[in-house]
Motif scaffolding. Sequence first.
Motif, PDB file in Angstrom:
ATOM      1  N   ARG A  41       0.963  -1.339   0.144  1.00 44.95           N
ATOM      2  CA  ARG A  41      -0.009   0.045   0.087  1.00 44.95           C
ATOM      3  C   ARG A  41       0.939   1.239   0.008  1.00 44.95           C
ATOM      4  O   ARG A  41       0.709   2.139  -0.726  1.00 44.95           O
ATOM      5  CB  ARG A  41      -0.933  -0.009   1.258  1.00 44.95           C
ATOM      6  CG  ARG A  41      -1.831   1.254   1.470  1.00 44.95           C
ATOM      7  CD  ARG A  41      -2.840   1.148   2.680  1.00 44.95           C
ATOM      8  NE  ARG A  41      -1.642   0.993   3.900  1.00 44.95           N
ATOM      9  CZ  ARG A  41      -1.137   2.176   4.440  1.00 44.95           C
ATOM     10  NH1 ARG A  41      -1.268   3.173   4.084  1.00 44.95           N
ATOM     11  NH2 ARG A  41      -0.601   1.884   5.717  1.00 44.95           N
ATOM     12  N   LEU A  42       2.084   1.195   0.867  1.00 40.12           N
ATOM     13  CA  LEU A  42       2.748   2.449   0.846  1.00 40.12           C
ATOM     14  C   LEU A  42       3.423   2.610  -0.313  1.00 40.12           C
ATOM     15  O   LEU A  42       3.791   3.767  -0.813  1.00 40.12           O
ATOM     16  CB  LEU A  42       3.851   2.115   2.063  1.00 40.12           C
ATOM     17  CG  LEU A  42       3.121   2.418   3.605  1.00 40.12           C
ATOM     18  CD1 LEU A  42       4.231   1.950   4.613  1.00 40.12           C
ATOM     19  CD2 LEU A  42       2.421   3.432   3.621  1.00 40.12           C
TER      20      LEU A  42
ATOM     21  N   ASN B  39       2.385   6.353  -7.199  1.00 38.72           N
ATOM     22  CA  ASN B  39       1.360   7.132  -7.755  1.00 38.72           C
ATOM     23  C   ASN B  39       1.776   8.560  -8.351  1.00 38.72           C
ATOM     24  O   ASN B  39       1.476   8.632  -9.564  1.00 38.72           O
ATOM     25  CB  ASN B  39       0.170   7.450  -6.955  1.00 38.72           C
ATOM     26  CG  ASN B  39      -0.615   6.125  -6.620  1.00 38.72           C
ATOM     27  OD1 ASN B  39      -0.634   5.069  -7.677  1.00 38.72           O
ATOM     28  ND2 ASN B  39      -1.310   5.981  -5.715  1.00 38.72           N
TER      29      ASN B  39
ATOM     30  N   HIS C 227       2.525   1.607  -3.615  1.00 35.87           N
ATOM     31  CA  HIS C 227       1.630   2.149  -4.234  1.00 35.87           C
ATOM     32  C   HIS C 227       1.544   3.663  -4.249  1.00 35.87           C
ATOM     33  O   HIS C 227       1.418   4.540  -5.057  1.00 35.87           O
ATOM     34  CB  HIS C 227       0.298   1.539  -4.157  1.00 35.87           C
ATOM     35  CG  HIS C 227       0.069   0.116  -4.730  1.00 35.87           C
ATOM     36  ND1 HIS C 227      -0.848  -0.596  -4.542  1.00 35.87           N
ATOM     37  CD2 HIS C 227       1.324  -0.508  -5.371  1.00 35.87           C
ATOM     38  CE1 HIS C 227      -0.760  -1.706  -5.197  1.00 35.87           C
ATOM     39  NE2 HIS C 227       0.515  -1.810  -5.554  1.00 35.87           N
ATOM     40  N   ASP C 228       1.262   4.101  -3.013  1.00 42.84           N
ATOM     41  CA  ASP C 228       1.163   5.472  -2.790  1.00 42.84           C
ATOM     42  C   ASP C 228       2.532   6.416  -2.953  1.00 42.84           C
ATOM     43  O   ASP C 228       2.488   7.558  -3.486  1.00 42.84           O
ATOM     44  CB  ASP C 228       0.903   5.682  -1.037  1.00 42.84           C
ATOM     45  CG  ASP C 228      -0.215   5.373  -0.646  1.00 42.84           C
ATOM     46  OD1 ASP C 228      -1.216   5.139  -1.389  1.00 42.84           O
ATOM     47  OD2 ASP C 228      -0.577   5.123   0.500  1.00 42.84           O
ATOM     48  N   ALA C 229       3.783   5.790  -2.863  1.00 41.40           N
ATOM     49  CA  ALA C 229       5.010   6.531  -3.613  1.00 41.40           C
ATOM     50  C   ALA C 229       5.172   6.447  -4.898  1.00 41.40           C
ATOM     51  O   ALA C 229       5.501   7.361  -5.469  1.00 41.40           O
ATOM     52  CB  ALA C 229       6.024   5.566  -2.744  1.00 41.40           C
TER      53      ALA C 229
END
Length: 221
Positions: A23-24, A30, A26-28
């Motif tokens: 999840r982290l 994006n 993916h956030d980085a």
Amino acid sequence: MQSEIDENDQARERLERIANGTRLLHDALNPLWEELPEHQSKRTLAVRGFANIVRQHAMSQWLLVQRELDLSATALVRPTYEALIRAIWTMRGAEDAWIEGFFAPKEEAILSDAETRKGPDVAAMLDTISRFHPADIHKPLVELKEATWRGMHSYVHGGIRPVVQSFASFPHHEVGSLLINANGMLLLATNVVRMAHGLRSPMLPTLQRQFSDCLPPATGD
């Protein structure tokens, strides 16, 4: 009995760490997709399209894992892999005539569900990739294919492997490895699509170190 319980607990904890790291990650990643400019050519458009497929499938696998839908998550491994191969092959290996044909609808494609132009098979694309890209890109792709191809085929086409797994308990250890491979493909797709747009990505090695627990080991490690 106790050792099996301990192993299951360890696999569950490992999956939780990988899922949270995913999840982290993916956030980085994006923002690196959000800053992509408009495509400059049909080749860039094709690379971005194939890379978009990789991104959506990788994100979908993470979502499916949260719901313990392991069969569906596993069935996405092969289309994710093939889209990644096509993105890399298209960037440097595909001829201009193939790119033109890919976006030019033929009569049979208009009147039926036929494709405009199909590319070569995966083995041929991997061979071309070996001639246009360094070993640290080609080697992991070959290794992933060799390790998972039979299994990928079974899950996509409803073979014995998914049938057996459908009656088993949620495979925490295998799903953790599935997410690791998905993250690796997403990271590589991010690099490829940015290269196709002429963007450098000096932050990717840093992200690979930061999220090493939820990514495949770097080539040579």
